[in-house]
Design an enzyme around this catalytic site. Structure first.
Site, PDB file in Angstrom:
ATOM      1  CD  GLU A  46      -3.019  -0.772  -0.046  1.00 35.74           C
ATOM      2  OE1 GLU A  46      -3.044   0.359  -0.585  1.00 35.74           O
ATOM      3  OE2 GLU A  46      -3.732  -1.711  -0.426  1.00 35.74           O
ATOM      4  CE1 TYR A 129      -6.852   3.042  -0.197  1.00 35.29           C
ATOM      5  CE2 TYR A 129      -4.475   3.147   0.118  1.00 35.29           C
ATOM      6  CZ  TYR A 129      -5.580   2.578  -0.481  1.00 35.29           C
ATOM      7  OH  TYR A 129      -5.421   1.527  -1.347  1.00 35.29           O
ATOM      8  CG  ASP A 147      -7.761   4.856  -3.519  1.00 35.67           C
ATOM      9  OD1 ASP A 147      -8.989   4.786  -3.783  1.00 35.67           O
ATOM     10  OD2 ASP A 147      -6.916   4.099  -4.035  1.00 35.67           O
TER      11      ASP A 147
END
Length: 383
Positions: A46, A129, A147
């Site tokens: 991520e 996020y 996002d």
């Protein structure tokens, strides 16, 4: 502001989730960080995926996991090794934050990745996020991961007119997502949103006829897909102009300078740079033809060679090797690259390095581009 998600019945939300997750199970991308629910792997992926395309990240992810297979290995890694593995991905603060968070996990969580949203959010470099992605995928916590892709999908799904460029708008999307996210499969739901936004519900020309949630989409029904998401124009990056000096000594070593420990491109290595005005930049670009001289075909140097770094004893070749451009989030660098030979000791600080040893130094993207210009001129000279 209309909150049309509040009009959905429980049965409609349930059917939406069922249809959407069925599509995801059939169409989901096979990505290396999706093979299991290891929070460490999910976290690394991520962070890498921020500001970076999936196809670029895959190879970096494999190399990173090979070099730093555990949180402990990442925490104990020398920073120069970490940055070398990260080299080319850009936004190097991400790598430094990863290591800072790894050290935090070792110290505050006994080396075990935290399992609550609040604890995950406490880690360096992790925002809402990333915390949502990790907690939902690794620990099945119904936490939205919002996002740009997700905001685009949700804005069209409910015709949300909140400006996604404003931080305050995130509350609206968070509220909508918490209404529709699957409580049983929140990780799959979040990833389905990401995949849909990147492949079908794209910024321009969305593929509505292929969309698995078309029947639920308010923007599709109202034929307003292109009106969403609402986004104000962001400020253009500032243009900054430089001359780069590739300076070689008699031992065929090249001078490299290290950036300060803080700030842009912190602690990384570049050829010496001198900031100049846009007017001077354009004058030099027009004055010194890249085809004027072959790089090493003659020892003659014109008397009126351009004077860069005026306090330094360098004989500059009267030729622009090339021009490099690089865009940061807030700056746009323009660099004219020149070659010169050391004529006497210099006062410039730096390291003299043989090109064969460049691999031992961490080069940011602008330096990689300048090095490519230099190597292309060397290749042309040998032809």
């Amino acid at each position: 502001m209309s909150k049309s998600w509040e009009d959905w019945s429980a049965s409609e939300v349930s059917q939406f989730q069922e249809d959407f997750l069925a599509w995801y199970q059939q169409e989901k991308r096979n990505l290396p960080w999706r093979y299991n629910q290891d929070p460490y792997r999910i976290w690394i992926s991520e962070i890498m995926l921020q500001q970076t395309r999936v196809d670029t990240v895959i190879d970096y992810f494999y190399r990173f996991m090979e070099e730093f297979p555990t949180i402990e290995a990442l925490a104990e890694a020398p920073e120069d090794k970490l940055l070398k593995v990260w080299e080319g991905l850009g936004y190097y603060s991400r790598a430094r934050n990863l290591q800072a968070a790894a050290k935090q996990i070792m110290k505050e969580f006994n080396g075990q990745f935290p399992t609550t949203v609040e604890a995950i959010r406490s880690l360096k470099g992790i925002g809402p996020y990333t915390a949502g992605a990790i907690s939902s995928i690794a620990f099945k916590i119904a936490e939205p991961a919002i996002d740009g892709n997700v905001m685009r999908v949700v804005s069209r799904l409910f015709c949300i007119e909140a400006d996604i460029a404003k931080a305050s708008s995130r509350k609206v999307f968070d509220e909508a997502m918490r209404t529709i996210i699957s409580q049983d499969q929140p990780g799959d739901f979040n990833q389905a949103m990401m995949d849909l936004g990147s492949s079908i519900c794209t910024p321009t020309n969305p593929q509505c006829e292929s969309c698995p949630i078309q029947q639920y989409c308010q923007a599709y029904r109202e034929k307003r897909q292109t009106e969403f998401p609402v986004k104000s124009k962001k400020q253009k990056p500032k243009d900054v102009y430089y001359v780069a000096g590739i300076i070689e000594n008699k031992q065929q070593e090249i001078l490299l300078q290290q950036r300060p420990e803080t700030g842009l491109l912190a602690s990384m290595w570049l050829f010496p740079l001198e900031e100049i005005s846009a007017t001077r930049f354009n004058e030099l670009r027009e004055q010194y033809d890249p085809k004027a001289w072959d790089l090493f075909s003659s020892s003659q140097v014109a008397e009126d060679s351009p004077a860069f770094f005026p306090e330094q004893a360098v004989i500059w070749q009267k030729k622009v090797l090339g021009e490099v451009k690089h865009v940061f989030s807030h700056l746009r660098w323009h660099i004219l690259v020149f070659y010169g030979r050391q004529a006497a000791p210099l006062t410039l600080e730096g390291h003299w390095v043989k090109p064969s040893d460049f691999s031992n130094y961490v080069f940011p993207k602008p330096q990689q581009k300048m090095l490519e210009v230099f190597e292309n001129n060397l290749a042309d000279d040998k032809d």
